[in-house]
Design a protein around this motif. Structure first.
Motif, PDB file in Angstrom:
ATOM      1  N   ILE A  74       0.850  -1.283  -0.105  1.00  0.00           N
ATOM      2  CA  ILE A  74       0.044   0.166  -0.034  1.00  0.00           C
ATOM      3  C   ILE A  74       0.962   1.364   0.115  1.00  0.00           C
ATOM      4  O   ILE A  74       0.545   1.948  -0.799  1.00  0.00           O
ATOM      5  CB  ILE A  74      -0.923   0.167   1.308  1.00  0.00           C
ATOM      6  CG1 ILE A  74      -2.007  -1.069   1.175  1.00  0.00           C
ATOM      7  CG2 ILE A  74      -1.680   1.271   1.225  1.00  0.00           C
ATOM      8  CD1 ILE A  74      -2.898  -1.118  -0.186  1.00  0.00           C
ATOM      9  N   ASN A  75       1.878   1.216   0.636  1.00  0.00           N
ATOM     10  CA  ASN A  75       2.813   2.508   0.926  1.00  0.00           C
ATOM     11  C   ASN A  75       3.457   2.512  -0.443  1.00  0.00           C
ATOM     12  O   ASN A  75       3.684   3.716  -0.876  1.00  0.00           O
ATOM     13  CB  ASN A  75       3.966   2.093   1.821  1.00  0.00           C
ATOM     14  CG  ASN A  75       3.241   2.537   3.374  1.00  0.00           C
ATOM     15  OD1 ASN A  75       2.263   3.401   3.736  1.00  0.00           O
ATOM     16  ND2 ASN A  75       3.786   1.896   4.157  1.00  0.00           N
ATOM     17  N   GLY A  76       3.960   1.421  -1.097  1.00  0.00           N
ATOM     18  CA  GLY A  76       4.505   1.633  -2.356  1.00  0.00           C
ATOM     19  C   GLY A  76       3.478   2.091  -3.587  1.00  0.00           C
ATOM     20  O   GLY A  76       3.967   3.011  -4.403  1.00  0.00           O
ATOM     21  N   LEU A  79       1.354   6.938  -6.860  1.00  0.00           N
ATOM     22  CA  LEU A  79       0.288   7.757  -6.917  1.00  0.00           C
ATOM     23  C   LEU A  79       0.781   9.261  -6.852  1.00  0.00           C
ATOM     24  O   LEU A  79       0.564  10.151  -7.642  1.00  0.00           O
ATOM     25  CB  LEU A  79      -1.000   7.606  -5.939  1.00  0.00           C
ATOM     26  CG  LEU A  79      -1.618   6.381  -6.376  1.00  0.00           C
ATOM     27  CD1 LEU A  79      -2.546   6.177  -5.149  1.00  0.00           C
ATOM     28  CD2 LEU A  79      -2.426   6.468  -7.654  1.00  0.00           C
ATOM     29  N   ARG A  80       1.541   9.539  -5.492  1.00  0.00           N
ATOM     30  CA  ARG A  80       2.090  10.856  -5.317  1.00  0.00           C
ATOM     31  C   ARG A  80       2.864  11.289  -6.557  1.00  0.00           C
ATOM     32  O   ARG A  80       2.857  12.393  -6.800  1.00  0.00           O
ATOM     33  CB  ARG A  80       2.853  10.890  -3.968  1.00  0.00           C
ATOM     34  CG  ARG A  80       3.396  12.390  -3.610  1.00  0.00           C
ATOM     35  CD  ARG A  80       4.131  12.123  -2.310  1.00  0.00           C
ATOM     36  NE  ARG A  80       3.339  11.800  -1.003  1.00  0.00           N
ATOM     37  CZ  ARG A  80       3.279  10.594  -0.409  1.00  0.00           C
ATOM     38  NH1 ARG A  80       4.065   9.504  -0.958  1.00  0.00           N
ATOM     39  NH2 ARG A  80       2.860  10.461   0.656  1.00  0.00           N
ATOM     40  N   GLU A  81       3.899  10.428  -6.974  1.00  0.00           N
ATOM     41  CA  GLU A  81       4.841  10.820  -7.966  1.00  0.00           C
ATOM     42  C   GLU A  81       3.833  11.302  -9.257  1.00  0.00           C
ATOM     43  O   GLU A  81       4.300  11.908 -10.233  1.00  0.00           O
ATOM     44  CB  GLU A  81       5.873   9.623  -8.444  1.00  0.00           C
ATOM     45  CG  GLU A  81       6.664   9.301  -7.370  1.00  0.00           C
ATOM     46  CD  GLU A  81       7.308   8.001  -7.605  1.00  0.00           C
ATOM     47  OE1 GLU A  81       7.132   7.539  -8.677  1.00  0.00           O
ATOM     48  OE2 GLU A  81       8.298   7.747  -6.773  1.00  0.00           O
ATOM     49  N   ALA A  82       2.630  10.524  -9.391  1.00  0.00           N
ATOM     50  CA  ALA A  82       1.903  10.945 -10.415  1.00  0.00           C
ATOM     51  C   ALA A  82       1.066  12.083 -10.137  1.00  0.00           C
ATOM     52  O   ALA A  82      -0.015  12.648 -11.246  1.00  0.00           O
ATOM     53  CB  ALA A  82       0.912   9.804 -10.900  1.00  0.00           C
ATOM     54  N   LEU A  93      -6.896   0.494   6.491  1.00  0.00           N
ATOM     55  CA  LEU A  93      -6.485   1.162   5.313  1.00  0.00           C
ATOM     56  C   LEU A  93      -6.301   2.581   5.619  1.00  0.00           C
ATOM     57  O   LEU A  93      -5.471   3.373   5.446  1.00  0.00           O
ATOM     58  CB  LEU A  93      -6.943   1.170   4.041  1.00  0.00           C
ATOM     59  CG  LEU A  93      -6.662  -0.359   3.350  1.00  0.00           C
ATOM     60  CD1 LEU A  93      -7.869  -0.614   2.192  1.00  0.00           C
ATOM     61  CD2 LEU A  93      -5.409  -0.429   2.831  1.00  0.00           C
ATOM     62  N   VAL A  94      -7.585   2.908   6.037  1.00  0.00           N
ATOM     63  CA  VAL A  94      -7.817   4.467   6.568  1.00  0.00           C
ATOM     64  C   VAL A  94      -6.646   4.909   7.614  1.00  0.00           C
ATOM     65  O   VAL A  94      -6.037   6.120   7.279  1.00  0.00           O
ATOM     66  CB  VAL A  94      -9.010   4.968   7.019  1.00  0.00           C
ATOM     67  CG1 VAL A  94      -9.153   6.297   7.213  1.00  0.00           C
ATOM     68  CG2 VAL A  94     -10.448   4.527   5.960  1.00  0.00           C
ATOM     69  N   GLY A  95      -6.381   4.335   8.664  1.00  0.00           N
ATOM     70  CA  GLY A  95      -5.555   4.718   9.489  1.00  0.00           C
ATOM     71  C   GLY A  95      -4.115   4.586   8.979  1.00  0.00           C
ATOM     72  O   GLY A  95      -3.198   5.588   9.441  1.00  0.00           O
ATOM     73  N   LEU A  96      -3.614   3.608   8.176  1.00  0.00           N
ATOM     74  CA  LEU A  96      -2.449   3.503   7.377  1.00  0.00           C
ATOM     75  C   LEU A  96      -2.165   4.810   6.646  1.00  0.00           C
ATOM     76  O   LEU A  96      -1.027   5.570   6.777  1.00  0.00           O
ATOM     77  CB  LEU A  96      -2.416   2.202   6.357  1.00  0.00           C
ATOM     78  CG  LEU A  96      -1.041   2.139   5.762  1.00  0.00           C
ATOM     79  CD1 LEU A  96       0.389   2.118   6.722  1.00  0.00           C
ATOM     80  CD2 LEU A  96      -0.915   0.997   4.684  1.00  0.00           C
ATOM     81  N   ASN A 110      -2.125   7.999   8.883  1.00  0.00           N
ATOM     82  CA  ASN A 110      -1.008   8.367   9.563  1.00  0.00           C
ATOM     83  C   ASN A 110       0.387   8.626   8.909  1.00  0.00           C
ATOM     84  O   ASN A 110       1.132   9.210   9.371  1.00  0.00           O
ATOM     85  CB  ASN A 110      -0.935   7.174  10.589  1.00  0.00           C
ATOM     86  CG  ASN A 110      -1.889   7.163  11.578  1.00  0.00           C
ATOM     87  OD1 ASN A 110      -2.547   8.070  11.920  1.00  0.00           O
ATOM     88  ND2 ASN A 110      -2.272   5.878  11.959  1.00  0.00           N
ATOM     89  N   GLU A 111       0.460   7.685   7.847  1.00  0.00           N
ATOM     90  CA  GLU A 111       1.519   7.916   7.098  1.00  0.00           C
ATOM     91  C   GLU A 111       1.744   8.934   5.850  1.00  0.00           C
ATOM     92  O   GLU A 111       2.831   8.950   5.442  1.00  0.00           O
ATOM     93  CB  GLU A 111       2.116   6.503   6.747  1.00  0.00           C
ATOM     94  CG  GLU A 111       2.484   5.259   7.997  1.00  0.00           C
ATOM     95  CD  GLU A 111       3.066   3.997   7.589  1.00  0.00           C
ATOM     96  OE1 GLU A 111       3.822   3.868   6.728  1.00  0.00           O
ATOM     97  OE2 GLU A 111       2.626   3.188   8.485  1.00  0.00           O
ATOM     98  N   HIS A 112       0.493   8.967   5.412  1.00  0.00           N
ATOM     99  CA  HIS A 112       0.460   9.864   4.072  1.00  0.00           C
ATOM    100  C   HIS A 112      -0.482  11.160   4.366  1.00  0.00           C
ATOM    101  O   HIS A 112      -1.596  10.974   3.909  1.00  0.00           O
ATOM    102  CB  HIS A 112       0.208   8.998   2.750  1.00  0.00           C
ATOM    103  CG  HIS A 112       0.937   7.892   2.613  1.00  0.00           C
ATOM    104  ND1 HIS A 112       2.122   7.883   2.104  1.00  0.00           N
ATOM    105  CD2 HIS A 112       0.857   6.475   3.255  1.00  0.00           C
ATOM    106  CE1 HIS A 112       2.621   6.632   1.998  1.00  0.00           C
ATOM    107  NE2 HIS A 112       2.004   5.789   2.615  1.00  0.00           N
ATOM    108  N   PRO A 113      -0.260  11.879   5.200  1.00  0.00           N
ATOM    109  CA  PRO A 113      -1.102  13.048   5.604  1.00  0.00           C
ATOM    110  C   PRO A 113      -1.349  13.937   4.539  1.00  0.00           C
ATOM    111  O   PRO A 113      -2.461  14.756   4.778  1.00  0.00           O
ATOM    112  CB  PRO A 113      -0.603  13.788   6.814  1.00  0.00           C
ATOM    113  CG  PRO A 113       0.969  13.617   6.602  1.00  0.00           C
ATOM    114  CD  PRO A 113       0.917  12.010   5.929  1.00  0.00           C
TER     115      PRO A 113
END
Length: 290
Positions: A89-91, A96-99, A130-133, A136-139
């Motif tokens: 999921i993080n990957g 997505l962020r890169e895009a 998933l929501v919590g992940l 917390n890690e991708h605000p």
């Protein structure tokens, strides 16, 4: 941009869309022609699905990127728990962020047909995980979750369904997109129950114009939504008199009335389950005239 910021800035009801990316790249030109045509609805955003276990996740990544940079529509990528790990999921989110895609719809996902599958074996078992992940890690990411006006088919009671909806929201989601439904009273009751429990996030109703008897039977079997008996009888009668065309017209008229009631009752916008059908959605919007 987080979609919730765009929702809050709206002064009138809007459309959002859901697309189902084709698995075969040879079908992509036709798919993006549909996307281009539906830009006429000025959608606030579009959600993009992927297959169970992330089987078409790479397609989702490329399509969401093209949707934003070529079509100019703000995309929201689906995430599901099936076969997912925190690392995966993080990957995916980093890609997505890169895009320049910064919004996701967090879902548990449907149970695969594999008889050996067990939810207890999944590292991420619930949409709230998933929501919590992500929260917390991708605000920098916006997060939406699904809501079920008639309660999720696996929920023992409406109270249980409301509880788990709240768990997802409290984990960090920004707004709710509902499963398809055909009785507007279910939507307004769902929103009322959320509000009475102190949940004030936007709730966008999901609408599916009926295409044929066979298609609605298949969709209902997959999602567990209810259909009013009178509507189903009218669809059967239309089918007997004029086949799929008559059913489609009956379904279209019903969806137009649904949307008008929802908007008049205060729904912030309408999420169209497009089935990648541009003609249907454009005709619907032309009749509604938001």
């Amino acid at each position: 941009m987080k979609i919730i910021d765009a929702i809050k800035s709206q002064s009138k009801p809007f459309y959002s869309l859901e697309f189902f990316p084709p698995k075969e790249k040879k079908q992509w030109d036709s798919f993006f022609s549909t996307v281009e045509r539906l830009k006429a609805l000025n959608p606030l955003f579009a959600s993009v699905t992927y297959g169970a276990g992330g089987s078409t996740q790479d397609n989702t990544l490329e399509i969401t990127s093209r949707m934003k940079h070529e079509a100019g529509i703000e995309p929201m990528a689906h995430l599901t728990c099936v076969g997912a790990s925190k690392e995966k999921i993080n990957g995916f989110i980093n890609k997505l962020r890169e895009a320049d895609v910064h919004n996701v719809l967090a879902l548990r996902g449907d149970r695969p047909a594999d008889e050996k599958f067990s939810w207890t074996d999944q590292q991420l078992r619930y949409a709230s995980d998933l929501v919590g992940l992500v929260s917390n890690e991708h605000p920098d990411f916006g997060i939406s979750v699904a809501g079920y006006p008639a309660a999720h088919p696996e929920s023992p009671t409406f109270a249980d369904d409301l509880h788990y909806t709240r768990v997802k929201i409290d984990a960090g989601s920004d707004f709710v997109v509902t499963q398809l439904f055909f009785d507007v009273r279910e939507y307004f009751d769902f929103v009322s129950r959320l509000r009475s429990n102190g949940i004030n996030k936007p709730v966008i109703p999901g609408i599916l114009p009926i295409q044929s008897l066979s298609s609605i039977r298949r969709i209902l079997s997959l999602c567990g939504a209810n259909i009013p008996g009178q509507l189903y009888l009218s669809l059967e009668e239309a089918n007997e008199k004029g086949g799929d065309d008559a059913v489609k017209e009956t379904g279209l008229k019903f969806a137009v009335n649904q949307i008008r009631q929802l908007v008049d009752g205060g729904a912030p916008g309408i999420h169209l389950y497009t089935l990648n059908k541009a003609d249907m959605c454009l005709e619907l919007a032309d009749r509604v005239k938001l």
